[in-house]
Each structure stands twice: as structure tokens, then as C-alpha cells.
Design an enzyme around this catalytic site. Sequence first.
Site, PDB file in Angstrom:
ATOM      1  N   ASP A 155      20.417  33.760 -18.353  1.00  0.00           N
ATOM      2  CA  ASP A 155      18.958  33.726 -18.259  1.00  0.00           C
ATOM      3  C   ASP A 155      18.404  33.981 -19.659  1.00  0.00           C
ATOM      4  O   ASP A 155      18.446  35.107 -20.160  1.00  0.00           O
ATOM      5  CB  ASP A 155      18.449  34.805 -17.298  1.00  0.00           C
ATOM      6  CG  ASP A 155      18.776  34.511 -15.832  1.00  0.00           C
ATOM      7  OD1 ASP A 155      19.846  33.930 -15.568  1.00  0.00           O
ATOM      8  OD2 ASP A 155      17.977  34.883 -14.963  1.00  0.00           O
TER       9      ASP A 155
ATOM     10  N   LYS B  49      12.416  29.414 -14.989  1.00  0.00           N
ATOM     11  CA  LYS B  49      12.164  30.742 -14.424  1.00  0.00           C
ATOM     12  C   LYS B  49      10.826  31.256 -14.929  1.00  0.00           C
ATOM     13  O   LYS B  49      10.512  31.134 -16.116  1.00  0.00           O
ATOM     14  CB  LYS B  49      13.309  31.676 -14.831  1.00  0.00           C
ATOM     15  CG  LYS B  49      13.184  33.120 -14.389  1.00  0.00           C
ATOM     16  CD  LYS B  49      14.421  33.911 -14.810  1.00  0.00           C
ATOM     17  CE  LYS B  49      14.250  35.403 -14.578  1.00  0.00           C
ATOM     18  NZ  LYS B  49      15.447  36.174 -15.007  1.00  0.00           N
TER      19      LYS B  49
ATOM     20  N   LYS C 174      13.182  29.623 -10.399  1.00  0.00           N
ATOM     21  CA  LYS C 174      13.385  31.043 -10.115  1.00  0.00           C
ATOM     22  C   LYS C 174      12.112  31.828 -10.424  1.00  0.00           C
ATOM     23  O   LYS C 174      11.828  32.117 -11.579  1.00  0.00           O
ATOM     24  CB  LYS C 174      14.557  31.592 -10.931  1.00  0.00           C
ATOM     25  CG  LYS C 174      14.812  33.091 -10.705  1.00  0.00           C
ATOM     26  CD  LYS C 174      15.991  33.578 -11.532  1.00  0.00           C
ATOM     27  CE  LYS C 174      16.167  35.085 -11.444  1.00  0.00           C
ATOM     28  NZ  LYS C 174      17.319  35.591 -12.255  1.00  0.00           N
TER      29      LYS C 174
END
Length: 318
Positions: free
Chosen positions: A155, A218, A254
Amino acid sequence: MPTTASAASAFADATASDGALRRFLHGLPGVDAVGLEARAASLGTRSIKTTAKAYAIDLAISMIDLTTLEGADTPGKVRALAAKAVNPDPTDRTTPSTAAVCVYPDMVATAKAALKGSDVKVASVATAFPAGRAALDVKLADTRDAVDAGADEIDMVIDRGAFLAGKYLKVYEEIRAVREASGAARLKVIFETGELSTYDNIRRASWLGMMAGADFIKTSTGKVAVNATPANTLLMLEAVRDFRAQTGVQIGVKPAGGIRNTKEAIKFLVLVNETVGEDWLDNHWFRFGASSLLNDLLMQRQKLATGRYSGPDYVTVD
């Protein structure tokens, strides 16, 4: 099936220079903020019946990246979190495992060992999380350290300062470099939507991340005041829908930060179903970045099964 790499090559002309990339991103349709927020609010009012709610709760549990990103993290805390991810409710083995455990790079090896033999992935934040204020070689070293320790997913955070200054090619090239350093690990690109100021910027960041090879886009780090919202997540879902229509490549989404209870989680699942459909209703394509959400999902699950709440102490990690 087309890949993120083939998608990146499809945009070679648009990413050939700063000017070309700016023209492409600023040529995207403007966002109707009022319409976006109204649709997100409308979808959030959908009622879910008991059988559908039970399905939605299990689906949401299976989509969680169970997260601990604190300076006080210890190997013991990470092992406890991993145990909970594999077996969220020890009294009910029908409870699904979470999708992943998300930790800092120095805790990846601990998480990997604790999750050995399970299907739960190890995700690691990298690239000088959460601010992203570091030289590229530091960010790449951070990424490689996590991958070498066994991370299945990375991430990364974008350089919001560069993005807001209009240095789109710099941001694109950093994502491409991290994509390469991640190897076989799936790459989630974090925009920190609360710092991007406008919905137009969120749309541009979404396309920039996807063009550069993100496997997931995300919303947030969970470290700022405004994190995932129904509206910014809806906008990103529309982006991945349109990106697949244009390229054939499917990208995950996400939302992270601020999703704390079952009611909120189900609203996000409705957004997914109504915007991109069943193809994304799977933890390979949709995740929740959360630390406390799992506890409420477990309490609601127990309530549906037994007719009573077990109480928050029953489901906590610490």
C-alpha cells in the site's frame, strides 16, 4: 485477460510528457459534486433484509484488511491481530477470515510467520507512509524491504504535494517505479482524498494511478481528518468501471479510515453492487481498510445468530 502492465502501455502517448499527461487528466469530464453526493446518499438509504444482511456481514468480514499502524506496535500485537484475522470468532468456525493483515514493513516478517498456512495476505504500507515525504530511492528501498520480508501486497502513498502542484508526470513515474519494485506483490495506491481538495482531483488521481499500473486505488491512510466517504468511494468506483470499459483491465478499490460499523460497511457494499456490479463483490477487488470495523461486524453477526449481543469485550483484540 489484459493486465495493469498492458493498460500502462495503452496510455503511452498520454504519459509521454508533463504536457500530454496534464491534457489527458484535465480533459476528463468534470465531476458534478451535487449529483455525486446525492447519488451516494440515495444508495445509502437502501434497506437490507435479514438474509441479505447475514450475507453482507460475512462478505464485509472477508474484505477487511485488518490494520495496525501505530508507533507502539509490537510483535505480540501483530501476532494477536494475525490470529484474529485467521479466526475472527473462535466460537464460530463458520466465520470467514479477513482478506489481509496490514502492518508497517518492519512487522511484515512477524505477520507472515503468524499467518503461515492460512489464506490471509500480508499487506504492508510503504513509500514513507503516511506523508510520502521522502526521496524516491528511500521509497523504493522501503518497498523492497517489505517485499523481501514476504509482503503479498504493498500500500503506497502518492506525493500529494507534487500532485497538487500539477507535477503529474513525477507522480506517475513514482508509481511506475514502485510498481516495478513491488514485483509480484499487488500494489494499492493511496491518494489521501481528504488532502486532494476537490472531486475533480480525486478523479484525476484515480486515472493517474490506474494508468501507472495500480492493482487497487485506495482512498486514504486513515491518518487525516477526512478519510473514506460514500461520495469519494463512489467516484473511485465510477473511475474503475470506466477504466475497465476503455482498457479491459479491472482495478480494485479500497476505502480506508472512518468505516467503523456494520451499517456503514453495508452502505459501501451497496455502492459497489449498484455502481460496478457483482464482478467487484469479492475481496480480490474490494477491501475495507479498518481496525475497529471487524468488532462491530462480529457483534452484529452474533446478534443475527443468537438474538443477543455478546458485548464489545467479547470481540476485542487487546
